[in-house]
Design an enzyme around this catalytic site. Structure first.
Site, PDB file in Angstrom:
ATOM      1  N   ARG A 103      -7.639 -47.131  11.093  1.00 14.38           N
ATOM      2  CA  ARG A 103      -8.526 -46.471  10.140  1.00 14.38           C
ATOM      3  C   ARG A 103      -7.730 -45.451   9.327  1.00 14.38           C
ATOM      4  NH1 ARG A 103     -13.411 -46.966   7.606  1.00 14.38           N
ATOM      5  NH2 ARG A 103     -14.760 -45.177   7.830  1.00 14.38           N
ATOM      6  N   THR A 376     -16.214 -54.454   2.455  1.00 13.96           N
ATOM      7  CA  THR A 376     -15.290 -54.537   3.548  1.00 13.96           C
ATOM      8  C   THR A 376     -15.099 -56.022   3.755  1.00 13.96           C
ATOM      9  OG1 THR A 376     -16.157 -52.460   4.373  1.00 13.96           O
ATOM     10  CG2 THR A 376     -15.307 -53.957   6.049  1.00 13.96           C
ATOM     11  N   THR A 394     -10.973 -52.804   5.362  1.00 11.95           N
ATOM     12  CA  THR A 394     -11.730 -52.335   4.202  1.00 11.95           C
ATOM     13  C   THR A 394     -10.952 -51.400   3.294  1.00 11.95           C
ATOM     14  OG1 THR A 394     -13.848 -51.333   3.578  1.00 11.95           O
ATOM     15  CG2 THR A 394     -12.676 -50.304   5.383  1.00 11.95           C
ATOM     16  N   ASN A 396     -13.285 -49.584   1.651  1.00 14.97           N
ATOM     17  CA  ASN A 396     -14.609 -48.960   1.579  1.00 14.97           C
ATOM     18  C   ASN A 396     -15.401 -49.578   0.430  1.00 14.97           C
ATOM     19  OD1 ASN A 396     -16.800 -47.480   2.317  1.00 14.97           O
ATOM     20  ND2 ASN A 396     -16.216 -45.685   1.138  1.00 14.97           N
ATOM     21  N   ASP A 418     -16.718 -41.894   3.559  1.00 16.01           N
ATOM     22  CA  ASP A 418     -17.356 -42.156   4.860  1.00 16.01           C
ATOM     23  C   ASP A 418     -17.479 -40.888   5.708  1.00 16.01           C
ATOM     24  OD1 ASP A 418     -18.092 -44.771   4.619  1.00 16.01           O
ATOM     25  OD2 ASP A 418     -16.363 -45.605   5.658  1.00 16.01           O
ATOM     26  N   GLY A 468     -20.302 -54.657   4.806  1.00 16.87           N
ATOM     27  CA  GLY A 468     -21.656 -54.208   4.438  1.00 16.87           C
ATOM     28  C   GLY A 468     -21.974 -52.783   4.838  1.00 16.87           C
ATOM     29  N   GLY A 469     -20.942 -51.932   5.036  1.00 14.27           N
ATOM     30  CA  GLY A 469     -21.195 -50.513   5.327  1.00 14.27           C
ATOM     31  C   GLY A 469     -22.159 -50.359   6.484  1.00 14.27           C
TER      32      GLY A 469
HETATM   33  N1  GLY Z   1     -16.173 -48.141   4.864  1.00 16.42           N
HETATM   34  C1  GLY Z   1     -17.240 -48.713   5.577  1.00 16.42           C
HETATM   35  C2  GLY Z   1     -17.210 -48.385   7.019  1.00 16.42           C
HETATM   36  O1  GLY Z   1     -16.143 -48.130   7.559  1.00 16.42           O
HETATM   37  O2  GLY Z   1     -18.235 -48.344   7.639  1.00 16.42           O
END
Ligand code: GLY
Length: 566
Positions: A103, A376, A394, A396, A418, A468-469
């Protein structure tokens, strides 16, 4: 969710094909690609094939993961990346499980109020568009970390197909042409100059990614540090500085991908393994599934009023907890065992009633009794040895921050959005958060990415995940239920219409294809229905191990996604 509007025409087509009840689909199942031994399912056919070739040559799922990821960075700039980050959950052939966190993290120069003006108001677009939206990228560190532990083919050979593809060029699909057109204004605003994607690209054109090929060649020749300490790092930092960004070479040099212990829990007779913090995915998935576990789900018809109602109330409570408790576990303490314990979750449902909707105003986060936190892309791989990997990666937002490092040929993420940039302020997925997910130097922002593996009777059963966040978690959860509770095949499951509730805003989002006949009853119970912002929810790419040991792919028809296997 607005990002999905461009997929609307496909969806309408899909709606015509799929206008069946779940009963009917059970009679005429939609079957995906079935293979004997190995499979890759991802957002672009070209990338699936590259991953598969690696396994044909004797490479394992981890080798294939590296090649697929890099191929997506070239062929799917919408979300595939070297300027973003992601998570991997794995299960080896002998049943060992693990997770990798690559991340992005907050640059050293950021702080709690980095996205607020002097009056404490959120500065429009700062966390979503342009240089200050960018988190320190993790992808290249992640891929090298995987290689170090599991790779069996030299990294140089795994990166080469992506280099070749970047030089040869990639054909623009209809959806890609529409997406590029849609985000052109953002590219201009973020870069103050023209970029490769600015041209009037049409479906069928070929885009050659020459600068990206050069960057990948330098990574091939110089290794991981090329991105974090070498020429690529210089190019990246200097461009961001010109744009007013704050990422330094120190930020890049300090970046590390981290092995994490995945979240693992049981749901009835299955074991589910999903991503741990800094993703909320595993915890939320566990909370929702363990909340509904005491109910006999099979007695409700799939996607019926009662089914939607029960799941919505479980989701409402899980997302309320997400907003309050979850963040980067390297910075805050998260009482994972308590949050996913059956007693706690049973108590959370004490005011649930079949006769009336709860409201999100009355459901805050739970109390832990002093015990121990859309764009993503996801791919799933199973190899001929029985290893499985689920990876969600992703930038984002679509094309991330829209910042395109021209000399490097790659886009940078806008993952900083985020974070909870101000308590209660909704991010681009409508998610709110609190102190647990506040910005701090070197902290990782909370994610919803949920690469997930399901075991049954000690054997691999499913590999899945979604973009899809905020809707990632609920898309994954519904596909687990489709297979485990409703006996669907993988493609049939992935093709089902989906719904989503995330505490705030207090409404249930339904895909346009969803059976509308249940809406009046839900409204009568007090639920608010939302369809305008949810033409599609998630884009699940999954693999199911069939009872005869063969593999069935579920490639989501909501995108250009394709499976390849042998
Ligand atoms: N950027 C979307 C997530 O990490 O949830």
């Amino acid at each position: 969710m607005k990002k999905y509007l461009l997929i609307l025409p496909l969806l309408l087509l899909f709606q015509c094909k799929e206008k069946t009840t779940s009963k009917e689909t059970t009679k005429k199942p939609i079957v995906g690609v079935i293979t004997e031994k190995a499979m890759v399912v991802c957002a672009r056919e070209e990338a699936s094939k590259i991953g598969l070739d690696v396994m044909r040559k004797g490479g394992n799922a981890f080798d294939a993961m590296i090649a697929t990821d890099l191929a997506l960075a070239v062929s799917y700039p919408f979300a595939g990346n070297i300027g973003g980050g992601g998570f991997m959950v794995y299960r080896t052939k002998d049943g060992k499980i693990g997770a990798l966190d690559y991340r992005e993290k907050a640059p050293l120069a950021t702080h709690h109020d980095f996205y607020l003006d002097k009056e404490g108001n959120v500065i429009p677009d700062k966390s979503t568009l342009g240089a200050n939206a960018v988190g320190v990228p993790g992808t290249i560190a992640g891929l090298f970390k995987v290689h170090e532990k599991f790779g069996t083919i030299p990294f140089k050979e795994l990166i080469q197909p992506a280099i070749n593809m970047a030089k040869r060029g990639v054909i623009v699909t209809k959806k890609q042409a529409e997406a590029i057109e849609k985000y052109k204004a953002g590219f201009k605003k973020a870069n103050h100059r023209t970029i490769l994607l600015d041209k009037n690209w049409k479906a069928g054109d070929t885009i050659k990614y020459i600068q990206l090929a050069k960057t990948l060649e330098r990574i091939r020749d110089n290794g991981r540090d090329e991105f974090y300490k070498g020429k690529t790092a210089d190019i990246l930092v200097s461009y961001l500085k010109d744009l007013g960004g704050v990422i330094t070479k120190e930020d890049l040099a300090k970046y590390e991908a981290k092995w994490r212990k995945p979240i693992s829990f049981t749901y009835k007779d299955t074991k589910i393994i999903s991503m741990s913090p800094p993703s909320s995915g595993g915890i939320c998935l566990a909370q929702i599934l363990k909340t509904i576990e005491p109910y006999n789900i099979k007695q409700y018809q799939h996607n019926s009023v009662k089914y939607v109602q029960l799941i919505t109330e479980a989701e409402r409570r899980a997302y309320a907890d997400r907003a309050y408790f979850l963040g980067d576990s390297d910075f805050i303490h998260i009482a994972i065992d308590s949050l996913i314990s059956s007693d706690y979750l049973k108590n959370r449902m004490r005011n649930f009633s079949w006769n009336k909707a709860n409201t999100s105003a009355e459901i805050a986060h739970g109390k832990l009794n002093g015990l121990e936190s859309n764009e993503t892309t996801h791919y799933s791989i199973v190899d001929q040895f029985g290893n499985a990997v689920a990876v969600t990666t992703t930038l984002n937002g679509a094309y991330g921050s829209k910042v395109y490092v021209k000399e490097g040929g790659f886009l940078l993420n806008n993952e900083m959005d985020d974070f909870s940039i101000k308590p209660g302020f909704a991010n681009s997925y409508g998610l709110v958060g609190a102190e647990a997910n506040a910005v701090a130097p070197e902290k990782r922002m909370l994610s919803s990415m949920s690469p997930t593996i399901v075991e049954q009777n000690g054997k691999l059963k499913m590999v899945l995940g979604s973009p899809g966040g905020s809707t990632i978690i609920t898309s994954v959860m519904q596909n687990i239920l489709n297979v485990i509770e409703f006996n669907m095949g993988m493609q049939e499951s992935v093709s089902q219409p989906r719904f989503h509730h995330q505490w705030l805003p207090d409404n249930i989002r339904f895909e346009l294809t969803f059976n509308k006949t249940i809406f009046p009853k839900l409204e009568q119970l007090g639920y608010s229905i939302e369809q305008a912002n949810a033409p599609v929810i998630g884009k699940v790419d999954a693999i199911l191990v069939l009872p005869n040991g063969k593999l069935e792919a579920g490639a989501d028809p909501r995108g250009d996604d394709k499976a390849a296997g042998f």
